[in-house]
Design an enzyme around this catalytic site. Structure first.
Site, PDB file in Angstrom:
ATOM      1  N   LYS A 176       0.879  -1.178   0.000  1.00 42.65           N
ATOM      2  CA  LYS A 176       0.000   0.000   0.000  1.00 42.65           C
ATOM      3  C   LYS A 176       0.913   1.224   0.000  1.00 42.65           C
ATOM      4  CE  LYS A 176      -2.019   3.172   2.081  1.00 42.65           C
ATOM      5  NZ  LYS A 176      -1.843   4.546   1.571  1.00 42.65           N
ATOM      6  N   GLU A 250       9.464   1.759  10.865  1.00 39.75           N
ATOM      7  CA  GLU A 250      10.514   2.769  10.676  1.00 39.75           C
ATOM      8  C   GLU A 250       9.816   4.110  10.729  1.00 39.75           C
ATOM      9  OE1 GLU A 250      13.541   2.009  10.661  1.00 39.75           O
ATOM     10  OE2 GLU A 250      13.659  -0.052   9.969  1.00 39.75           O
ATOM     11  N   CYS A 284      13.830  10.968   6.815  1.00 40.27           N
ATOM     12  CA  CYS A 284      13.592  10.560   8.198  1.00 40.27           C
ATOM     13  C   CYS A 284      14.828  10.800   9.062  1.00 40.27           C
ATOM     14  CB  CYS A 284      13.180   9.104   8.242  1.00 40.27           C
ATOM     15  SG  CYS A 284      14.311   8.036   7.363  1.00 40.27           S
ATOM     16  N   GLU A 382       9.140  16.515  14.993  1.00 43.81           N
ATOM     17  CA  GLU A 382       9.651  16.340  13.624  1.00 43.81           C
ATOM     18  C   GLU A 382       8.910  17.289  12.670  1.00 43.81           C
ATOM     19  OE1 GLU A 382       8.572  12.806  11.345  1.00 43.81           O
ATOM     20  OE2 GLU A 382      10.703  12.531  10.912  1.00 43.81           O
TER      21      GLU A 382
HETATM   22  P1  NAD Z   1       2.261   8.743   7.210  1.00 43.18           P
HETATM   23  O1  NAD Z   1       2.523   8.015   8.459  1.00 43.18           O
HETATM   24  O2  NAD Z   1       1.223   9.790   7.173  1.00 43.18           O
HETATM   25  O3  NAD Z   1       1.868   7.704   6.045  1.00 43.18           O
HETATM   26  C1  NAD Z   1       2.651   6.566   5.770  1.00 43.18           C
HETATM   27  C2  NAD Z   1       1.763   5.518   5.136  1.00 43.18           C
HETATM   28  O4  NAD Z   1       0.818   5.073   6.106  1.00 43.18           O
HETATM   29  C3  NAD Z   1       0.946   6.014   3.946  1.00 43.18           C
HETATM   30  O5  NAD Z   1       0.903   5.015   2.956  1.00 43.18           O
HETATM   31  C4  NAD Z   1      -0.431   6.227   4.552  1.00 43.18           C
HETATM   32  O6  NAD Z   1      -1.478   6.150   3.624  1.00 43.18           O
HETATM   33  C5  NAD Z   1      -0.474   5.082   5.541  1.00 43.18           C
HETATM   34  N1  NAD Z   1      -1.462   5.258   6.613  1.00 43.18           N
HETATM   35  C6  NAD Z   1      -1.948   6.412   7.125  1.00 43.18           C
HETATM   36  N2  NAD Z   1      -2.867   6.149   8.074  1.00 43.18           N
HETATM   37  C7  NAD Z   1      -2.942   4.803   8.175  1.00 43.18           C
HETATM   38  C8  NAD Z   1      -3.714   3.926   8.986  1.00 43.18           C
HETATM   39  N3  NAD Z   1      -4.582   4.384   9.886  1.00 43.18           N
HETATM   40  N4  NAD Z   1      -3.535   2.585   8.832  1.00 43.18           N
HETATM   41  C9  NAD Z   1      -2.652   2.098   7.938  1.00 43.18           C
HETATM   42  N5  NAD Z   1      -1.914   2.887   7.127  1.00 43.18           N
HETATM   43  C10 NAD Z   1      -2.057   4.230   7.257  1.00 43.18           C
HETATM   44  O7  NAD Z   1       3.680   9.304   6.762  1.00 43.18           O
HETATM   45  P2  NAD Z   1       4.011  10.243   5.538  1.00 43.18           P
HETATM   46  O8  NAD Z   1       3.486  11.611   5.834  1.00 43.18           O
HETATM   47  O9  NAD Z   1       3.603   9.581   4.270  1.00 43.18           O
HETATM   48  O10 NAD Z   1       5.630  10.256   5.615  1.00 43.18           O
HETATM   49  C11 NAD Z   1       6.333  11.038   6.499  1.00 43.18           C
HETATM   50  C12 NAD Z   1       6.735  10.282   7.746  1.00 43.18           C
HETATM   51  O11 NAD Z   1       7.457   9.110   7.395  1.00 43.18           O
HETATM   52  C13 NAD Z   1       7.669  11.081   8.624  1.00 43.18           C
HETATM   53  O12 NAD Z   1       7.282  11.004   9.972  1.00 43.18           O
HETATM   54  C14 NAD Z   1       9.022  10.418   8.438  1.00 43.18           C
HETATM   55  O13 NAD Z   1       9.921  10.555   9.465  1.00 43.18           O
HETATM   56  C15 NAD Z   1       8.629   9.019   8.221  1.00 43.18           C
HETATM   57  N6  NAD Z   1       9.708   8.292   7.525  1.00 43.18           N
HETATM   58  C16 NAD Z   1      10.484   7.413   8.256  1.00 43.18           C
HETATM   59  C17 NAD Z   1      11.542   6.748   7.643  1.00 43.18           C
HETATM   60  C18 NAD Z   1      12.394   5.768   8.399  1.00 43.18           C
HETATM   61  O14 NAD Z   1      13.045   4.939   7.775  1.00 43.18           O
HETATM   62  N7  NAD Z   1      12.435   5.810   9.709  1.00 43.18           N
HETATM   63  C19 NAD Z   1      11.810   6.967   6.300  1.00 43.18           C
HETATM   64  C20 NAD Z   1      11.018   7.883   5.598  1.00 43.18           C
HETATM   65  C21 NAD Z   1       9.953   8.526   6.237  1.00 43.18           C
END
Ligand code: NAD
Length: 489
Positions: A176, A250, A284, A382
């Protein structure tokens, strides 16, 4: 011109969404819709999981590990051959710099090559048991169907961190992607079919987190969730526990980049700038808190401003652009609101701080706040954008205390020429990765993940494959005279 409408990719073919709906996907440089992606439902997730389950119990599950490795290598070659085309789609979707996204996409191919090589090298053990005529050994078996949920900042890279070890382990997958950046994954899914993967091994269902993501996390036939994203990861953890799944999470970071006065300051400036302004801060492991020793604070900040203000902002598709737009409109609003918050909290704007509508609807200037206290929200939360908070420190102990005084623990940087100091700092920092005299280095060979609120589990490196395996212990007895259970020996 009619815009392209992507479907899901289920059981080896592009499939229409069961609810008949699509979501617009926008180009962050222009703010214009450039394509539509399928809006999935729980019904689509159910169809994809059924396909993945049947492939797991069918052709994929029965395939020899070396054959799986061969298919993974074929896919990796195809991905590298198609890297420019796929990179263009990904770049259009999330506004990443062309220079970065092309090399990242080729690197994803290398990543699959690495795990292809591990597919037939999963070692078991014979265990000494101290029992006559009985011995025990382990086998590692694929967990089954895994759900992969990814964010928008590096869609293909972060998918491959999960998918490559999962496939090498013998699992099948339902992916997804972020609703903001789904198109590239549909194109990549087609390459699996071209490489000769059986239908149903790799499936993609696009759509919203609350609709598709939650349906995947709660599906009883999904054994493990590999997730990268923000705070919602902890909700996923709870939902996964209710349906007895394991997870790899992550999550976010607020990483300290710590510069001592004995560092090579020219190198440190480059490392600090790439730590926070590369990928427009949407990374991240961004080094978003700069801790500078008070003896060099003013001179170093000036050096930083001189270097960062020369960065060229603009069209991310041009190879000489150095800072592109923010990937999504909600993220742009979030970054601007944090800049306003920093001013409210009393930090000093030393550089940037403004939107640049002249360049496009989602541009933010590289921004540096000085006079930041570590208890301010801009230092603790963040932002995920090009905003650096500078905090002075006196000595090693204070740098460690400030560096660790945050709920995240993803990464940290240390800049010093002293070996003793480098070792003390890297031992004292509570984070999954410590960079010494560099920042943002990454490789498929090296584990990556977070302490504290930055996540659970590790990706990359040989052990990542274990996230997708169950260990079975077999007790094998050569002695057919089973002892009488009621007689104590
Ligand atoms: P997000 O958490 O909003 O979304 C990530 C994914 O989760 C998307 O596909 C989203 O549709 C899905 N999602 C959202 N709500 C959900 C739910 N209730 N159930 C299941 N899936 C759901 O994150 P984002 O805004 O897309 O990305 C930014 C975040 O990602 C930042 O916090 C960043 O630090 C983190 N990130 C972490 C790493 C790492 O390796 N640690 C790498 C890149 C990004």
């Amino acid at each position: 011109m009619e815009l392209k409408r992507y479907g899901h990719y289920i059981d080896g073919q592009e499939t229409l969404p069961s609810g008949g709906q699509h979501l617009p996907t926008e180009d962050p440089y222009t703010g214009q819709t450039w394509a539509y992606v399928a809006r999935g439902t729980a019904v689509d997730v159910g169809t994809a999981v059924a396909a993945a389950k049947s492939a797991f119990h069918g052709p994929w599950g029965k395939m020899r590990p070396s054959e799986r490795g061969r298919l993974l290598r074929r896919f990796a070659d195809l991905l590298i051959a198609n890297a420019d085309r796929i990179a263009e789609i990904e770049q259009r979707d999330n506004g990443k710099l062309a220079a970065e996204v092309v090399s990242q996409t080729r690197y994803v191919g290398d990543y699959f090559h690495y795990y292809a090589g591990l597919a037939d090298k999963i070692q078991s053990a014979v265990i000494p048991t101290d029992k006559q005529g009985v011995f025990a050994y382990t086998v590692h078996e694929a967990k089954g169907v895994v759900g992969i949920i990814t964010p928008w900042n590096s869609p293909l890279t972060l998918t491959s961190w999960k998918l490559a070890p999962a496939l090498a382990a013998g699992c099948t997958a339902v992916i997804k992607p972020s609703e903001f950046t789904s198109a590239s994954m549909i194109e990549v899914a087609k390459l699996f079919a071209e490489a000769g993967f059986p239908a149903g091994v790799v499936n993609v269902v696009t759509g919203l987190g609350a609709e598709v993501g939650e349906a995947l996390v709660t599906h009883p036939d999904v054994a493990h969730i590999g997730f990268t994203g923000g705070e919602v990861g902890w909700r996923i953890y709870e939902l996964a526990a209710k349906s007895r799944k394991t997870v790899t999470l992550e999550l976010g970071g607020k990483s300290p980049n710590i510069v001592f006065d004995d560092a090579d300051l020219d190198q440190a400036v480059k490392g600090v700038v790439s730590g926070i302004f590369a990928a427009t801060g949407q990374s991240c492991q961004a080094g978003s808190r700069l801790l500078v020793q008070d003896t060099i604070h003013d001179a170093f900040v000036q050096k930083l401003i001189d270097f960062a203000s020369a960065a060229k902002m603009g069209d991310p598709s041009k190879m000489d652009t150095q800072i592109g737009p923010i990937a999504t409109r909600p993220q742009f609003d979030k970054v601007m609101s944090y800049i306003a918050l920093g001013l409210e909290e009393g930090a000093t704007l030393a550089m940037g701080g403004k939107a640049r509508p002249d360049l496009g609807p989602q541009f933010v200037e590289p921004t540096i706040f000085t006079g930041v206290r570590n208890d301010m929200r801009v230092a603790q939360e963040e932002i995920f954008g090009p905003v650096l908070c500078v905090i002075p420190f006196k000595d090693e102990d204070e740098a460690l205390a400030i560096g660790n005084d945050v709920r995240f623990g993803l990464a940290a940087g240390v800049w010093t020429q002293g070996l003793k100091r480098a070792m003390k700092m890297s031992a004292g920092i509570r984070a999954g990765t410590v960079y010494v005299n560099n920042y943002r280095a990454t490789s498929f060979t090296s584990p990556f993940g977070g302490f504290k609120d930055s996540g659970i589990g590790r990706e990359s490196g040989p052990d990542a494959i274990k996230e997708y395996l169950e260990t079975k212990t077999v007790w094998l007895s050569s002695d057919l005279d089973v002892p009488n259970p009621f007689i104590r020996r």
